[in-house]
Write a protein that holds these residues in place. Structure first.
Motif, PDB file in Angstrom:
ATOM      1  N   PHE A 113       0.849  -1.181   0.000  1.00 31.69           N
ATOM      2  CA  PHE A 113       0.000   0.000   0.000  1.00 31.69           C
ATOM      3  C   PHE A 113       0.888   1.236   0.000  1.00 31.69           C
ATOM      4  CE2 PHE A 113      -2.197  -3.507   1.870  1.00 31.69           C
ATOM      5  CZ  PHE A 113      -3.469  -3.442   1.327  1.00 31.69           C
ATOM      6  N   ILE A 114       0.721   2.085  -1.028  1.00 30.44           N
ATOM      7  CA  ILE A 114       1.573   3.259  -1.159  1.00 30.44           C
ATOM      8  C   ILE A 114       0.745   4.527  -1.225  1.00 30.44           C
ATOM      9  CG2 ILE A 114       3.382   1.971  -2.338  1.00 30.44           C
ATOM     10  CD1 ILE A 114       2.455   3.088  -4.953  1.00 30.44           C
ATOM     11  N   VAL A 115       1.403   5.631  -0.850  1.00 35.27           N
ATOM     12  CA  VAL A 115       0.756   6.934  -0.879  1.00 35.27           C
ATOM     13  C   VAL A 115       1.820   7.973  -1.189  1.00 35.27           C
ATOM     14  CG1 VAL A 115       1.078   7.433   1.560  1.00 35.27           C
ATOM     15  CG2 VAL A 115      -0.833   8.494   0.365  1.00 35.27           C
ATOM     16  N   ILE A 116       1.426   9.108  -1.721  1.00 37.65           N
ATOM     17  CA  ILE A 116       2.375  10.150  -2.081  1.00 37.65           C
ATOM     18  C   ILE A 116       1.942  11.471  -1.472  1.00 37.65           C
ATOM     19  CG2 ILE A 116       3.483  11.385  -3.985  1.00 37.65           C
ATOM     20  CD1 ILE A 116       2.607   8.981  -5.764  1.00 37.65           C
ATOM     21  N   PHE A 117       2.835  12.145  -0.728  1.00 42.87           N
ATOM     22  CA  PHE A 117       2.595  13.528  -0.338  1.00 42.87           C
ATOM     23  C   PHE A 117       3.943  14.210  -0.147  1.00 42.87           C
ATOM     24  CE2 PHE A 117       2.621  11.149   3.623  1.00 42.87           C
ATOM     25  CZ  PHE A 117       3.352  11.936   4.491  1.00 42.87           C
ATOM     26  N   LEU A 118       3.961  15.533  -0.221  1.00 38.90           N
ATOM     27  CA  LEU A 118       5.208  16.269  -0.273  1.00 38.90           C
ATOM     28  C   LEU A 118       5.324  17.314   0.826  1.00 38.90           C
ATOM     29  CD1 LEU A 118       5.432  16.929  -4.118  1.00 38.90           C
ATOM     30  CD2 LEU A 118       6.512  15.096  -2.845  1.00 38.90           C
ATOM     31  N   LEU A 119       6.545  17.491   1.331  1.00 38.35           N
ATOM     32  CA  LEU A 119       6.892  18.569   2.250  1.00 38.35           C
ATOM     33  C   LEU A 119       8.132  19.260   1.697  1.00 38.35           C
ATOM     34  CD1 LEU A 119       6.541  16.708   5.665  1.00 38.35           C
ATOM     35  CD2 LEU A 119       4.905  18.293   4.669  1.00 38.35           C
ATOM     36  N   ASN A 130       4.632  -2.644  -8.476  1.00 35.74           N
ATOM     37  CA  ASN A 130       3.893  -1.383  -8.471  1.00 35.74           C
ATOM     38  C   ASN A 130       4.644  -0.246  -7.807  1.00 35.74           C
ATOM     39  OD1 ASN A 130       3.602  -2.498  -5.919  1.00 35.74           O
ATOM     40  ND2 ASN A 130       1.501  -1.804  -5.650  1.00 35.74           N
ATOM     41  N   VAL A 131       5.595  -0.556  -6.908  1.00 27.02           N
ATOM     42  CA  VAL A 131       6.395   0.518  -6.324  1.00 27.02           C
ATOM     43  C   VAL A 131       7.322   1.116  -7.388  1.00 27.02           C
ATOM     44  CG1 VAL A 131       8.020   1.172  -4.520  1.00 27.02           C
ATOM     45  CG2 VAL A 131       6.285  -0.551  -4.049  1.00 27.02           C
ATOM     46  N   LYS A 132       7.956   0.260  -8.199  1.00 28.17           N
ATOM     47  CA  LYS A 132       8.786   0.758  -9.296  1.00 28.17           C
ATOM     48  C   LYS A 132       7.947   1.588 -10.256  1.00 28.17           C
ATOM     49  CE  LYS A 132      11.683  -0.660 -13.193  1.00 28.17           C
ATOM     50  NZ  LYS A 132      12.260  -1.799 -13.945  1.00 28.17           N
ATOM     51  N   ASP A 133       6.737   1.105 -10.571  1.00 29.48           N
ATOM     52  CA  ASP A 133       5.861   1.856 -11.476  1.00 29.48           C
ATOM     53  C   ASP A 133       5.551   3.241 -10.920  1.00 29.48           C
ATOM     54  OD1 ASP A 133       5.805  -0.356 -13.108  1.00 29.48           O
ATOM     55  OD2 ASP A 133       3.846  -1.074 -12.408  1.00 29.48           O
ATOM     56  N   ALA A 152       6.551   6.779 -12.557  1.00 30.84           N
ATOM     57  CA  ALA A 152       5.449   7.662 -12.933  1.00 30.84           C
ATOM     58  C   ALA A 152       5.547   9.023 -12.257  1.00 30.84           C
ATOM     59  CB  ALA A 152       4.111   7.005 -12.598  1.00 30.84           C
ATOM     60  N   ASN A 153       6.068   9.032 -11.030  1.00 28.53           N
ATOM     61  CA  ASN A 153       6.146  10.275 -10.260  1.00 28.53           C
ATOM     62  C   ASN A 153       7.538  10.892 -10.253  1.00 28.53           C
ATOM     63  OD1 ASN A 153       3.385  10.598  -8.717  1.00 28.53           O
ATOM     64  ND2 ASN A 153       3.882   8.409  -8.692  1.00 28.53           N
ATOM     65  N   LYS A 154       8.437  10.316 -11.047  1.00 25.69           N
ATOM     66  CA  LYS A 154       9.809  10.806 -11.134  1.00 25.69           C
ATOM     67  C   LYS A 154      10.419  10.949  -9.741  1.00 25.69           C
ATOM     68  CE  LYS A 154       8.989  13.197 -15.505  1.00 25.69           C
ATOM     69  NZ  LYS A 154       9.038  14.492 -16.248  1.00 25.69           N
ATOM     70  N   ALA A 155      10.166   9.942  -8.911  1.00 26.93           N
ATOM     71  CA  ALA A 155      10.654   9.944  -7.533  1.00 26.93           C
ATOM     72  C   ALA A 155      12.118   9.540  -7.478  1.00 26.93           C
ATOM     73  CB  ALA A 155       9.806   9.003  -6.674  1.00 26.93           C
ATOM     74  N   ARG A 156      12.784   9.925  -6.396  1.00 25.87           N
ATOM     75  CA  ARG A 156      14.179   9.563  -6.203  1.00 25.87           C
ATOM     76  C   ARG A 156      14.332   8.158  -5.638  1.00 25.87           C
ATOM     77  NH1 ARG A 156      17.601  14.064  -6.017  1.00 25.87           N
ATOM     78  NH2 ARG A 156      19.257  12.520  -5.904  1.00 25.87           N
ATOM     79  N   GLY A 157      13.259   7.601  -5.105  1.00 25.82           N
ATOM     80  CA  GLY A 157      13.285   6.285  -4.499  1.00 25.82           C
ATOM     81  C   GLY A 157      12.015   6.065  -3.713  1.00 25.82           C
ATOM     82  N   TRP A 158      12.127   5.353  -2.611  1.00 31.84           N
ATOM     83  CA  TRP A 158      10.934   5.050  -1.817  1.00 31.84           C
ATOM     84  C   TRP A 158      11.287   5.079  -0.333  1.00 31.84           C
ATOM     85  CZ3 TRP A 158      13.781   1.814  -4.795  1.00 31.84           C
ATOM     86  CH2 TRP A 158      14.406   0.729  -4.166  1.00 31.84           C
ATOM     87  N   LEU A 210       9.721  10.948  -2.843  1.00 28.28           N
ATOM     88  CA  LEU A 210       9.821   9.523  -2.578  1.00 28.28           C
ATOM     89  C   LEU A 210       8.435   8.898  -2.606  1.00 28.28           C
ATOM     90  CD1 LEU A 210      12.228   9.666   0.506  1.00 28.28           C
ATOM     91  CD2 LEU A 210      12.876   8.964  -1.813  1.00 28.28           C
ATOM     92  N   ILE A 211       8.365   7.635  -2.976  1.00 30.54           N
ATOM     93  CA  ILE A 211       7.131   6.882  -2.886  1.00 30.54           C
ATOM     94  C   ILE A 211       7.038   6.292  -1.468  1.00 30.54           C
ATOM     95  CG2 ILE A 211       5.815   4.911  -3.759  1.00 30.54           C
ATOM     96  CD1 ILE A 211       6.068   7.407  -5.624  1.00 30.54           C
TER      97      ILE A 211
END
Length: 232
Positions: free
Chosen positions: A4-10, A181-184, A188-194, A225-226
């Protein structure tokens, strides 16, 4: 296994100045993990061996073997780890599982982006190293560098596997975002990692973590990050 993943930013300050300093019972280590920084850390530790109980680190990572060297010092001396603001790459890979008790700052960002195997040098990197050469000399040097760097990674993988076995932690914590799905989500979000919640870290065998009501995984606008909250 369900993830289960979620995305939010600070927001997070991006520049980390290098230093290794003694502060009471804690060695404060900031900046890249390097041989020089580790030497300073070991000197402080050896000269204050009865006094030092923890390392406080703010780092974006560094050389793989330097990270494992520092982790071995932490594990051997049963040091606690404090992460005030930021710990990524080799810092998260090796120092967190090696440490005894873990303390994370409320807004600390902690992230992973792969294991030693994923650090393999690309052919393009070696092309750049031999760009000034020509002909057979260039070909021979390219092949020698390819073999050398492949051997470096193989040796790092073996060492990494042995350390994780000693720590009794599942090394998949370093690999989850390289597939599925974490890699996806990373791509998709151009994240640096997780990054992981406390419960997700515990799933992999990380122990003595802070209570989940004192720290939650975070992503930043400058360092996305994811977030993996749960694994079943």
């Amino acid at each position: 296994m369900k993830i289960f993943i979620v995305i939010f930013l600070l927001c997070l300050p991006s520049q980390i100045m290098a230093a290794v300093l003694l502060n009471g019972n804690t060695i404060e280590y900031t900046g890249d993990i390097t041989d020089a920084q580790n030497t300073r850390f070991k000197d402080l530790l050896d000269s204050n061996i009865e006094r030092i109980t923890s390392i406080s680190i703010t780092s974006g990572g560094g050389n793989i073997n330097a990270g494992m060297d520092l982790a071995e010092l932490i594990f051997k001396n049963q040091l606690d780890i404090i992460i005030p603001t930021f710990c990524f790459s080799s810092c998260a890979n090796y120092l967190i599982p090696a440490a005894s008790n873990k303390t994370f700052g409320t807004n600390a960002v902690i992230g992973w982006h792969g294991d030693a195997a994923s650090a393999r040098w690309r052919d393009a990197d070696i092309d750049a190293m031999v760009s000034s050469l020509t002909g057979k000399e260039k070909q021979a040097k390219w092949l020698a560098l390819r073999a050398h760097y492949d051997q470096v990674i193989e040796q790092a993988k073996e060492r990494e596997t042995a350390l994780y076995k000693k720590w009794r932690v599942n090394p998949d914590i370093m690999r989850l975002g390289l597939k599925g799905n974490v890699k996806d989500a990373v791509l998709a979000n151009k994240a640096r990692g997780w990054t992981y919640s406390v419960d997700a870290m515990a799933f992999f065998g990380i122990s003595n973590l802070p209570p989940s009501d004192s720290w939650q995984p975070k992503s930043t606008s400058s360092f996305p990050l994811i977030i993996v909250n749960h694994i079943q």
